[in-house]
Design an enzyme around this catalytic site. Sequence first.
Site, PDB file in Angstrom:
ATOM      1  N   GLY A   1       6.636   5.029   8.481  1.00 28.94           N
ATOM      2  CA  GLY A   1       5.749   6.185   8.598  1.00 28.94           C
ATOM      3  C   GLY A   1       5.882   6.817   9.968  1.00 28.94           C
ATOM      4  N   SER A   2       4.794   7.405  10.418  1.00 30.00           N
ATOM      5  CA  SER A   2       4.847   8.176  11.665  1.00 30.00           C
ATOM      6  C   SER A   2       4.735   7.276  12.900  1.00 30.00           C
ATOM      7  CB  SER A   2       3.713   9.188  11.671  1.00 30.00           C
ATOM      8  OG  SER A   2       2.486   8.502  11.564  1.00 30.00           O
TER       9      SER A   2
ATOM     10  N   LYS B   1       0.859  -1.186   0.000  1.00 30.65           N
ATOM     11  CA  LYS B   1       0.000   0.000   0.000  1.00 30.65           C
ATOM     12  C   LYS B   1       0.893   1.233   0.000  1.00 30.65           C
ATOM     13  CE  LYS B   1      -1.853   2.764   2.807  1.00 30.65           C
ATOM     14  NZ  LYS B   1      -1.671   3.977   1.970  1.00 30.65           N
TER      15      LYS B   1
ATOM     16  N   GLU C   1       9.541  16.109  15.738  1.00 25.66           N
ATOM     17  CA  GLU C   1       9.912  15.971  14.325  1.00 25.66           C
ATOM     18  C   GLU C   1       9.067  16.932  13.487  1.00 25.66           C
ATOM     19  OE1 GLU C   1       8.697  12.379  12.214  1.00 25.66           O
ATOM     20  OE2 GLU C   1      10.715  12.283  11.381  1.00 25.66           O
TER      21      GLU C   1
ATOM     22  N   GLY D   1       2.496   3.974  13.448  1.00 22.33           N
ATOM     23  CA  GLY D   1       3.286   2.782  13.781  1.00 22.33           C
ATOM     24  C   GLY D   1       2.732   2.080  15.017  1.00 22.33           C
TER      25      GLY D   1
ATOM     26  N   CYS E   1      13.306  11.129   7.174  1.00 22.81           N
ATOM     27  CA  CYS E   1      13.181  10.596   8.536  1.00 22.81           C
ATOM     28  C   CYS E   1      14.469  10.815   9.333  1.00 22.81           C
ATOM     29  CB  CYS E   1      12.844   9.124   8.485  1.00 22.81           C
ATOM     30  SG  CYS E   1      13.897   8.225   7.353  1.00 22.81           S
TER      31      CYS E   1
HETATM   32  P1  NAD Z   1       2.038   8.260   8.024  1.00 22.54           P
HETATM   33  O1  NAD Z   1       2.276   7.421   9.219  1.00 22.54           O
HETATM   34  O2  NAD Z   1       0.946   9.252   8.066  1.00 22.54           O
HETATM   35  O3  NAD Z   1       1.716   7.344   6.750  1.00 22.54           O
HETATM   36  C1  NAD Z   1       2.589   6.320   6.343  1.00 22.54           C
HETATM   37  C2  NAD Z   1       1.789   5.272   5.595  1.00 22.54           C
HETATM   38  O4  NAD Z   1       0.870   4.683   6.513  1.00 22.54           O
HETATM   39  C3  NAD Z   1       0.949   5.817   4.435  1.00 22.54           C
HETATM   40  O5  NAD Z   1       0.930   4.860   3.404  1.00 22.54           O
HETATM   41  C4  NAD Z   1      -0.428   5.945   5.067  1.00 22.54           C
HETATM   42  O6  NAD Z   1      -1.495   5.867   4.131  1.00 22.54           O
HETATM   43  C5  NAD Z   1      -0.449   4.743   5.986  1.00 22.54           C
HETATM   44  N1  NAD Z   1      -1.387   4.849   7.106  1.00 22.54           N
HETATM   45  C6  NAD Z   1      -1.942   5.962   7.662  1.00 22.54           C
HETATM   46  N2  NAD Z   1      -2.784   5.618   8.666  1.00 22.54           N
HETATM   47  C7  NAD Z   1      -2.748   4.272   8.760  1.00 22.54           C
HETATM   48  C8  NAD Z   1      -3.372   3.328   9.622  1.00 22.54           C
HETATM   49  N3  NAD Z   1      -4.202   3.703  10.583  1.00 22.54           N
HETATM   50  N4  NAD Z   1      -3.063   2.023   9.467  1.00 22.54           N
HETATM   51  C9  NAD Z   1      -2.191   1.617   8.511  1.00 22.54           C
HETATM   52  N5  NAD Z   1      -1.597   2.456   7.649  1.00 22.54           N
HETATM   53  C10 NAD Z   1      -1.854   3.771   7.770  1.00 22.54           C
HETATM   54  O7  NAD Z   1       3.433   8.904   7.680  1.00 22.54           O
HETATM   55  P2  NAD Z   1       3.777   9.875   6.489  1.00 22.54           P
HETATM   56  O8  NAD Z   1       3.238  11.211   6.845  1.00 22.54           O
HETATM   57  O9  NAD Z   1       3.394   9.265   5.195  1.00 22.54           O
HETATM   58  O10 NAD Z   1       5.377   9.875   6.552  1.00 22.54           O
HETATM   59  C11 NAD Z   1       6.079  10.683   7.414  1.00 22.54           C
HETATM   60  C12 NAD Z   1       6.604   9.891   8.587  1.00 22.54           C
HETATM   61  O11 NAD Z   1       7.324   8.752   8.138  1.00 22.54           O
HETATM   62  C13 NAD Z   1       7.589  10.692   9.417  1.00 22.54           C
HETATM   63  O12 NAD Z   1       7.314  10.530  10.778  1.00 22.54           O
HETATM   64  C14 NAD Z   1       8.934  10.067   9.065  1.00 22.54           C
HETATM   65  O13 NAD Z   1       9.919  10.204  10.027  1.00 22.54           O
HETATM   66  C15 NAD Z   1       8.574   8.655   8.817  1.00 22.54           C
HETATM   67  N6  NAD Z   1       9.576   8.001   7.961  1.00 22.54           N
HETATM   68  C16 NAD Z   1      10.458   7.132   8.543  1.00 22.54           C
HETATM   69  C17 NAD Z   1      11.452   6.516   7.782  1.00 22.54           C
HETATM   70  C18 NAD Z   1      12.448   5.567   8.413  1.00 22.54           C
HETATM   71  O14 NAD Z   1      13.177   4.891   7.687  1.00 22.54           O
HETATM   72  N7  NAD Z   1      12.524   5.499   9.720  1.00 22.54           N
HETATM   73  C19 NAD Z   1      11.528   6.790   6.424  1.00 22.54           C
HETATM   74  C20 NAD Z   1      10.614   7.678   5.862  1.00 22.54           C
HETATM   75  C21 NAD Z   1       9.629   8.270   6.645  1.00 22.54           C
END
Ligand code: NAD
Length: 503
Positions: free
Chosen positions: A251-252, A198, A406, A256, A308
């Site tokens: 992701g966030s 996804k 962040e 997570g 990130c």
């Molecule tokens: P996000 O958590 O909002 O979304 C990430 C993904 O999760 C998207 O595909 C989103 O549609 C999906 N998602 C959203 N809600 C969900 C749910 N309830 N259940 C399952 N999936 C869901 O994050 P973002 O805004 O897309 O990305 C930014 C964040 O990602 C920042 O906090 C950043 O630090 C982190 N990030 C971390 C790394 C790493 O390697 N550690 C790399 C890139 C980004």
Amino acid sequence: MATSVENEQVMPAVRDFIRNGPKRLFIGGKWVESQEGKTFDDIDPATGEGLAQVYEAKEADVDRAVAAARRAFEGTWSSLTSGERGKLLWKLADLMEAHQLELAQLESLDTGKPINEAMIGDIPQAINHFRYFAGWAGKVTGETLTPYGPSLPGEYLAFTRREPLGVVGAIVPWNFPLMITSWKVAPALACGNTVVLKPSEMTPLTALRLAELTQEAGFPPGVFNVLPGFGQPAGAALADHMGVDKISFTGSVVVGRSVMQAAAQSNFKRVTLELGGKSPNIVFPDADLDAAISGVMMGIFFNQGEVCCAGSRLFLPKSQFESMLQGLADRAKQIRQGPGISPMTTMGPLISEKQMNRVLQYIETGKQEGAQVVCGGDRNEAAGPGYFVQPTILLGEDRMTVSQEEIFGPVLVALPYETFDEVIQRANDTPYGLAAGIWSRDIKTALKAAHRIKAGTVWVNGYNVLDASSPWGGFKQTGVGREMGSYALEHYTEVKSVWVNLT
Ligand code: NAD
């Protein structure tokens, strides 16, 4: 108003791909409409206009994709030899390389990132990941054990096998869509799993193009499935699904946490999490200051700061604070903001209006809490109608919100320090632990700092260097598990002990 697709740099193939919509879901080797038939707009961050139309996957589509992935896992994919799997992954990498510019343009248009960064960073990294893990496909082995003292008398041979988990759900953010997809899909497939991906609702295009290339490479249907859609319901349904054996999430922190809860409440699926960061970049007094300035700039302003591991907390020795800050501000003013697709652009727009407002709000909060704006600090409307925020440097203090949370945008907080022990303690004083930069010419200072910093990756006299062979992941609340390198294999396999009675 026209979108960035009209830019003369855009290849006809990219234009056709984007306009040939609404883009469909890729399930079981077929391009299908979503069950409900609803579509959403994928927005061009440089203009705020609709870039592409995409069918939205929901729960019923997740069910379909997981079933297709299960069938492929139990059927064709498991019947291939590891060598055949490796060959397909290598072929996919070759096809990606043949379409490198096209993929880079798609990524730049979708995310807003400068095309040059996509060309030297995202796409070659993604290709390398498929090649690196193609090489692992035939090398995922167990161990022969010599029992130290078995519980029963007799003679035994014991050995381990590393077996695939089954169906892997991969959930990817919008900042490095294809690259982070490759971190998950390449090791998952190399280890013999099948995948339901996804992508972020904001950047689904390269994942869909990758699916076309898997077809061209000859992957069996159902091995790789793509579900463009929102976190709710599609991502959540994947995390909660009884038919998914593992979720690999980037992701966030907030999401997570919910992914881990869903895993625990459903089938205890395996989980790896790559979450946020607030990484320190520490300049020691004996550093090569020119190199440090370049490294600090790249550490925070690369990819608009939507990284990130962004080196967002800059620790400078009090003695050199003013001169370094001036050097950084001078360099920040040379950054050219504009649409990512233009080759002149060195910093693109942020991904969305929401993200832009979030970043601007952080700057405002910083000012209210007493941070001083060294440069930037505002929206950059001159760069275009999209979501542009000026590269910003704040002079702050540890207690401020901008130093603790962040921001995920082009905002650097500079913090003066006096002693080695003090700066290490302050650098570690964060719930995150993804990365850190250390700038010093003294090997002892650099290594002592590298040992004491609590982060998954420490760069000495460099920043943002990654390779498929080197593990990636975080300490503390940055996440669970590691991607890349041989370490990733542990997260895409189960270990089985086999005992053979020889008496
Ligand atoms: P996000 O958590 O909002 O979304 C990430 C993904 O999760 C998207 O595909 C989103 O549609 C999906 N998602 C959203 N809600 C969900 C749910 N309830 N259940 C399952 N999936 C869901 O994050 P973002 O805004 O897309 O990305 C930014 C964040 O990602 C920042 O906090 C950043 O630090 C982190 N990030 C971390 C790394 C790493 O390697 N550690 C790399 C890139 C980004």
